[in-house]
Design a protein around this motif. Structure first.
Motif, mmCIF file in Angstrom:
data_model
loop_
_atom_site.group_PDB
_atom_site.id
_atom_site.type_symbol
_atom_site.label_atom_id
_atom_site.label_comp_id
_atom_site.label_asym_id
_atom_site.label_seq_id
_atom_site.Cartn_x
_atom_site.Cartn_y
_atom_site.Cartn_z
ATOM 1 N N THR A 72 -16.769 54.322 21.477
ATOM 2 C CA THR A 72 -16.893 54.112 22.923
ATOM 3 C C THR A 72 -18.323 54.378 23.382
ATOM 4 O O THR A 72 -18.577 54.465 24.581
ATOM 5 C CB THR A 72 -15.922 55.051 23.671
ATOM 6 N N GLN A 73 -19.258 54.531 22.412
ATOM 7 C CA GLN A 73 -20.649 54.836 22.766
ATOM 8 C C GLN A 73 -21.555 53.647 22.432
ATOM 9 O O GLN A 73 -21.564 53.179 21.287
ATOM 10 C CB GLN A 73 -21.128 56.068 21.995
ATOM 11 N N ALA A 79 -21.671 61.673 10.697
ATOM 12 C CA ALA A 79 -22.444 62.788 10.125
ATOM 13 C C ALA A 79 -21.657 64.094 10.037
ATOM 14 O O ALA A 79 -21.877 64.884 9.118
ATOM 15 C CB ALA A 79 -23.707 62.996 10.960
ATOM 16 N N PRO A 91 -12.848 51.210 10.908
ATOM 17 C CA PRO A 91 -13.892 50.909 9.918
ATOM 18 C C PRO A 91 -14.833 52.082 9.650
ATOM 19 O O PRO A 91 -15.495 52.098 8.620
ATOM 20 C CB PRO A 91 -14.646 49.735 10.565
ATOM 21 N N HIS A 128 3.151 45.410 15.141
ATOM 22 C CA HIS A 128 2.193 46.503 14.901
ATOM 23 C C HIS A 128 2.448 47.223 13.569
ATOM 24 O O HIS A 128 1.517 47.537 12.830
ATOM 25 C CB HIS A 128 2.284 47.500 16.064
ATOM 26 N N GLY A 173 -14.185 57.979 12.579
ATOM 27 C CA GLY A 173 -15.287 58.906 12.814
ATOM 28 C C GLY A 173 -15.542 59.844 11.633
ATOM 29 O O GLY A 173 -16.561 60.524 11.580
ATOM 30 N N SER A 230 0.600 43.813 11.191
ATOM 31 C CA SER A 230 -0.307 44.917 10.892
ATOM 32 C C SER A 230 0.420 45.954 10.051
ATOM 33 O O SER A 230 1.596 46.244 10.307
ATOM 34 C CB SER A 230 -0.802 45.547 12.205
HETATM 35 N N1 LIG Z 1 -3.229 48.293 13.660
HETATM 36 C C1 LIG Z 1 -3.268 49.604 13.664
HETATM 37 O O1 LIG Z 1 -2.332 50.290 13.249
HETATM 38 C C2 LIG Z 1 -4.499 50.277 14.174
HETATM 39 C C3 LIG Z 1 -4.681 51.660 13.989
HETATM 40 C C4 LIG Z 1 -5.849 52.221 14.464
HETATM 41 C C5 LIG Z 1 -6.812 51.446 15.113
HETATM 42 N N2 LIG Z 1 -6.592 50.111 15.296
HETATM 43 C C6 LIG Z 1 -7.607 49.249 15.966
HETATM 44 O O2 LIG Z 1 -8.863 49.466 15.370
HETATM 45 C C7 LIG Z 1 -9.804 49.830 16.363
HETATM 46 C C8 LIG Z 1 -10.855 50.724 15.770
HETATM 47 O O3 LIG Z 1 -10.255 51.906 15.225
HETATM 48 P P1 LIG Z 1 -11.011 53.289 15.378
HETATM 49 O O4 LIG Z 1 -11.244 53.582 16.805
HETATM 50 O O5 LIG Z 1 -10.311 54.289 14.569
HETATM 51 O O6 LIG Z 1 -12.440 52.885 14.707
HETATM 52 P P2 LIG Z 1 -13.592 53.765 14.067
HETATM 53 O O7 LIG Z 1 -14.874 53.091 14.425
HETATM 54 O O8 LIG Z 1 -13.293 54.011 12.633
HETATM 55 O O9 LIG Z 1 -13.494 55.161 14.801
HETATM 56 C C9 LIG Z 1 -13.935 55.341 16.121
HETATM 57 C C10 LIG Z 1 -13.964 56.837 16.356
HETATM 58 O O10 LIG Z 1 -14.913 57.409 15.485
HETATM 59 C C11 LIG Z 1 -16.014 57.865 16.217
HETATM 60 N N3 LIG Z 1 -17.203 57.336 15.543
HETATM 61 C C12 LIG Z 1 -17.503 56.044 15.323
HETATM 62 N N4 LIG Z 1 -18.666 55.930 14.666
HETATM 63 C C13 LIG Z 1 -19.102 57.187 14.472
HETATM 64 C C14 LIG Z 1 -20.244 57.725 13.856
HETATM 65 N N5 LIG Z 1 -21.185 56.953 13.327
HETATM 66 N N6 LIG Z 1 -20.364 59.054 13.826
HETATM 67 C C15 LIG Z 1 -19.420 59.839 14.340
HETATM 68 N N7 LIG Z 1 -18.309 59.395 14.977
HETATM 69 C C16 LIG Z 1 -18.158 58.060 15.027
HETATM 70 C C17 LIG Z 1 -15.890 57.351 17.633
HETATM 71 O O11 LIG Z 1 -16.374 58.285 18.566
HETATM 72 P P3 LIG Z 1 -17.244 57.759 19.855
HETATM 73 O O12 LIG Z 1 -16.304 56.925 20.658
HETATM 74 O O13 LIG Z 1 -17.636 59.035 20.528
HETATM 75 O O14 LIG Z 1 -18.397 56.993 19.289
HETATM 76 C C18 LIG Z 1 -14.385 57.184 17.766
HETATM 77 O O15 LIG Z 1 -13.760 58.426 18.112
HETATM 78 C C19 LIG Z 1 -8.942 50.467 17.467
HETATM 79 O O16 LIG Z 1 -9.578 50.475 18.735
HETATM 80 C C20 LIG Z 1 -7.753 49.559 17.453
HETATM 81 O O17 LIG Z 1 -8.047 48.365 18.170
HETATM 82 C C21 LIG Z 1 -5.467 49.526 14.831
#
Ligand SMILES: NC(=O)c1ccc[n+]([C@@H]2O[C@H](COP(=O)([O-])OP(=O)(O)OC[C@H]3O[C@@H](n4cnc5c(N)ncnc54)[C@H](OP(=O)(O)O)[C@@H]3O)[C@@H](O)[C@H]2O)c1
Length: 289
Positions: free
Chosen positions: A255-256, A209, A201, A118, A205, A148
């Motif tokens: 998660t939406q 907006a 990506p 990780h 969040g 990672s």
């Molecule tokens: N290797 C590592 O160190 C590492 C670190 C972090 C993450 N990861 C992996 O990467 C995956 C994705 O990371 P992430 O969850 O940070 O991805 P993300 O898509 O950048 O962020 C998701 C968060 O942002 C919110 N969000 C997404 N789109 C949005 C929008 N258009 N407007 C407002 N809020 C928005 C989501 O809320 P809602 O759920 O309410 O839509 C959620 O809380 C993780 O699940 C994990 O598998 C790996």
């Protein structure tokens, strides 16, 4: 290959960082939507689970698999070990081998499709970590190996000792975090045919907006390009990642369902070179030289 992007085929993945163990039905709904739309790579880690504690997200996926096994047909399931709250990083052979056994048990599977370290443990010699990974492949407990959050030299050091090919380097990469474009990470991946799953990506969040002021310039460019392309800003943020010539796979974390649909829209948007550089310039706060 592993349900990840290749040069001629761009893909998305779905991640479980933001899930607690109890959300079985929510996870089934999101994974059903993801599968219907061609996503066949799921990402988790032993440390994910939030309030449900260490192992919570893996236990959730184990429960989802029991309740809806077909969701996993043909899917690559990736998990990670090497982070715990106490150490904070641990990649000693004994730790990695015990961690894989624990993940297999929580997930209810006999072999992990893609296993990552990780985060790099600065106190483990790369030969020791590499040996552990090779042993796990030889034992049939992991099919393929990734890392990672490694630096370019850390990957060079690990792969000098590892017999198994390094298949993936999972990194933070988004329209709000463009460092990998410039620090050699993506160049190394293209040189060595290493896939790039991209975490956060949507910058967790912050590209949404109501994100913070520090990301306002990027959000403004995403909004403008959304208007020009008839897409959502989320789709533009995903299309930005997919345009890079490395094999980048955004790991979607919302998660939406509606936000997942918006992100899927990124597969249908082709940004111009100028669009892409506009995002990079906004992220860096300066024009390209
Ligand atoms: N290797 C590592 O160190 C590492 C670190 C972090 C993450 N990861 C992996 O990467 C995956 C994705 O990371 P992430 O969850 O940070 O991805 P993300 O898509 O950048 O962020 C998701 C968060 O942002 C919110 N969000 C997404 N789109 C949005 C929008 N258009 N407007 C407002 N809020 C928005 C989501 O809320 P809602 O759920 O309410 O839509 C959620 O809380 C993780 O699940 C994990 O598998 C790996």
């Amino acid at each position: 290959m592993l349900g990840l992007s290749e040069r001629d085929k761009k893909r998305l993945a779905y991640g479980f960082w933001r899930y607690t163990e109890d959300r079985v039905d929510d996870a089934i709904a999101m994974l059903s939507l993801a599968r219907e739309n061609g996503i066949d790579h799921f990402d988790t880690a032993d440390v994910y689970g939030g309030a449900s504690g260490f192992g919570g997200a893996e236990r959730l996926l184990g429960a989802v698999r029991k309740k809806a096994p077909k969701l996993f047909d043909g899917v690559t399931l990736a998990t990670k070990a090497g982070c715990d709250m106490a150490s904070p990083y641990q990649s000693s052979p004994a730790y990695l081998k015990a961690a894989v056994d624990a993940s297999l048990s929580r997930l209810g599977i006999a072999r992990i499709d893609l296993f990552y370290i990780h985060r790099p443990d600065l106190l483990t010699h790369p030969a020791d970590a590499a040996g552990a990974l090779d042993d796990l492949v030889a034992a049939g407990k992991i099919a393929t190996v990734g890392v990672s959050n490694y630096s370019v030299p850390q990957i060079e050091a690990l792969t000098k000792y590892m017999k198994a090919p390094l298949r993936a380097h999972q990194i933070e990469f988004s329209a709000g975090h463009v460092a990998p474009v410039f620090d050699g990470t993506l160049d190394q991946a293209m040189k060595r045919h290493i896939a790039i799953p991209a975490w956060s990506p949507m910058a967790g969040g912050r590209l949404g907006a109501h994100g913070p002021e520090a990301f306002a310039a990027v959000r403004a460019v995403l909004a403008r390009l959304a208007g020009e392309h008839g897409a959502t800003p989320t789709a533009i943020a995903i299309a930005f990642l997919l345009l890079h010539p490395a094999s980048v796979t955004p790991i979607l974390g919302s998660t939406q369902p509606e936000r997942l649909r918006e992100a899927l829209g990124g597969l249908s948007v082709t940004l111009s070179r100028r669009d892409w550089y506009d995002i990079v310039e906004a992220a860096r706060g300066e024009r390209m030289p």
